[in-house]
Design an enzyme around this catalytic site. Structure first.
Site, PDB file in Angstrom:
ATOM      1  N   HIS A 246       0.793  -1.240   0.000  1.00  0.00           N
ATOM      2  CA  HIS A 246       0.000   0.000   0.000  1.00  0.00           C
ATOM      3  C   HIS A 246       0.827   1.294   0.000  1.00  0.00           C
ATOM      4  CE1 HIS A 246      -3.253  -2.710   1.342  1.00  0.00           C
ATOM      5  NE2 HIS A 246      -2.434  -3.123   2.283  1.00  0.00           N
TER       6      HIS A 246
HETATM    7  C1  BDR Z   1      -2.435   0.301   5.808  1.00  0.00           C
HETATM    8  O1  BDR Z   1      -2.416  -0.268   7.125  1.00  0.00           O
HETATM    9  C2  BDR Z   1      -1.154  -0.806   7.396  1.00  0.00           C
HETATM   10  O2  BDR Z   1      -1.262  -2.126   7.756  1.00  0.00           O
HETATM   11  C3  BDR Z   1      -0.305  -0.653   6.160  1.00  0.00           C
HETATM   12  O3  BDR Z   1       1.017  -0.302   6.502  1.00  0.00           O
HETATM   13  C4  BDR Z   1      -0.992   0.426   5.363  1.00  0.00           C
HETATM   14  O4  BDR Z   1      -0.501   1.699   5.697  1.00  0.00           O
HETATM   15  C5  BDR Z   1      -3.289  -0.563   4.919  1.00  0.00           C
HETATM   16  O5  BDR Z   1      -4.571  -0.671   5.450  1.00  0.00           O
END
Ligand code: BDR
Ligand code: CA
Length: 318
Positions: A246
């Site tokens: 992400h």
């Molecule tokens: C987001 O939540 C975290 O687990 C990841 O680093 C990302 O920023 C995705 O939902």
């Protein structure tokens, strides 16, 4: 001229890949890293950020520790979905412990002072819960107008990863998120799960990263493979053997805006709904009373994103 940015993160595996992309891409200058409670406790986020910067030879980039809990809710409720460990993030990333130290200044103080003194544009890239950013807004009434562009990893329209209707970063501190989305930024870009779930990185890609033999290639392959194992076991994507990374999509967007496709819409955050707390409510059909405030990414270009990771991490350190 290189584009300056600050990453506010909860490192975490995909945050680490975002840091490496920002620290190593020739068109970017990573000015600083601030940490916040999120994927793992904030002291581990700080240690992990230092760890990854040292590992790629960029221990010169300063790391500042931020808030250790949400701004309003005093608990940090962990729902069933993440109570059982998914293995996607590590308290300690699987690379050597850092030799660099965090800076003494608090993250919020650093952010406020840096933007106050800035003579050039610095993009702000929050990729964890929005607690630090909400605190900056509360402390300095001019903070928002000093940030030329904020690029948030968070939220979702068609997905939920921590509850059926919410994405983790926005949900983890919903009051902070609500104030950040409503703050009136010059330019607010949101990279939600809708986009990041289209930019999957596969085992075939990580094999290429490992084969590079560079610190960034080796580390990113290790972290992303851990993510792929976690997703395959707990939250399978459409394609097995591939996972979203992400946070790195936000950084990639700063280099090449065409990596995401956005719609300009009003986005607000639900803070009280029993079933929907932490949901980003996107006014897709202009049904609400508010003018658009957010460039919300519904899609991402997987090939361009993965190619950027591969090219950037292949470069041998000087
Ligand atoms: C987001 O939540 C975290 O687990 C990841 O680093 C990302 O920023 C995705 O939902
Ligand atoms: Ca994150």
């Amino acid at each position: 001229m290189r584009r300056k940015l600050i990453i506010d993160c909860d490192t975490g595996s995909d945050d680490a890949v975002a840091i490496m992309l920002a620290a190593l891409h020739p068109k970017l200058e990573l000015v600083g890293v601030t940490t916040v409670n999120g994927n793992v406790p904030v002291e581990n986020c700080t240690d992990n950020s230092l760890r990854v910067l040292d590992f790629i030879g960029r221990g010169d980039i300063p790391v500042y520790e931020g808030l250790n809990r949400p701004i309003a809710r005093q608990d940090f409720p962990i729902p069933r979905a993440i109570k059982k460990s998914t293995g996607i993030h590590s308290k300690e990333l699987a690379i050597p412990a850092p030799t660099s130290k965090k800076r003494q200044k608090a993250a919020v103080e650093y952010l406020i002072e840096t933007y106050r003194a800035a003579t050039e544009e610095i993009a702000l890239v929050p990729v964890g819960p929005l607690s630090n950013i909400a605190a900056c807004i509360a402390v300095d009434p001019k903070f928002v107008e000093r940030v030329p562009e904020i690029v948030i990893m968070g939220g979702a329209h068609h997905h939920g990863n921590v509850t059926p209707s919410a994405e983790f970063n926005v949900w983890a501190d919903p009051d902070a998120s609500a104030s950040v989305f409503a703050a009136g930024w010059k330019r607010l870009v949101c990279v939600p799960l809708d986009a990041t779930h289209e930019a999957l990185v596969s085992l075939e890609d990580t094999a290429k990263m490992t084969a590079m033999g560079t610190p960034a290639g080796i580390a990113s392959a290790r972290f992303i493979e851990q993510r792929i194992r976690g997703y395959d076991a707990n939250q399978p994507m459409k394609e097995k053997g591939a996972a979203p990374v992400h946070d790195a999509v936000c950084v990639a967007y700063l280099v090449d805006n065409s990596i995401i496709t956005t719609d300009f819409r009003h986005v607000a955050v639900e803070t009280v709904g029993t079933l929907t707390v932490g949901r980003t409510v996107v006014d897709t059909n202009f049904r609400g009373e508010h003018a658009p405030n957010c460039h919300f990414a519904f899609h991402a270009d997987r090939r361009k994103f993965v190619d950027m990771l591969l090219t950037t991490f292949a470069k041998k350190p000087a």
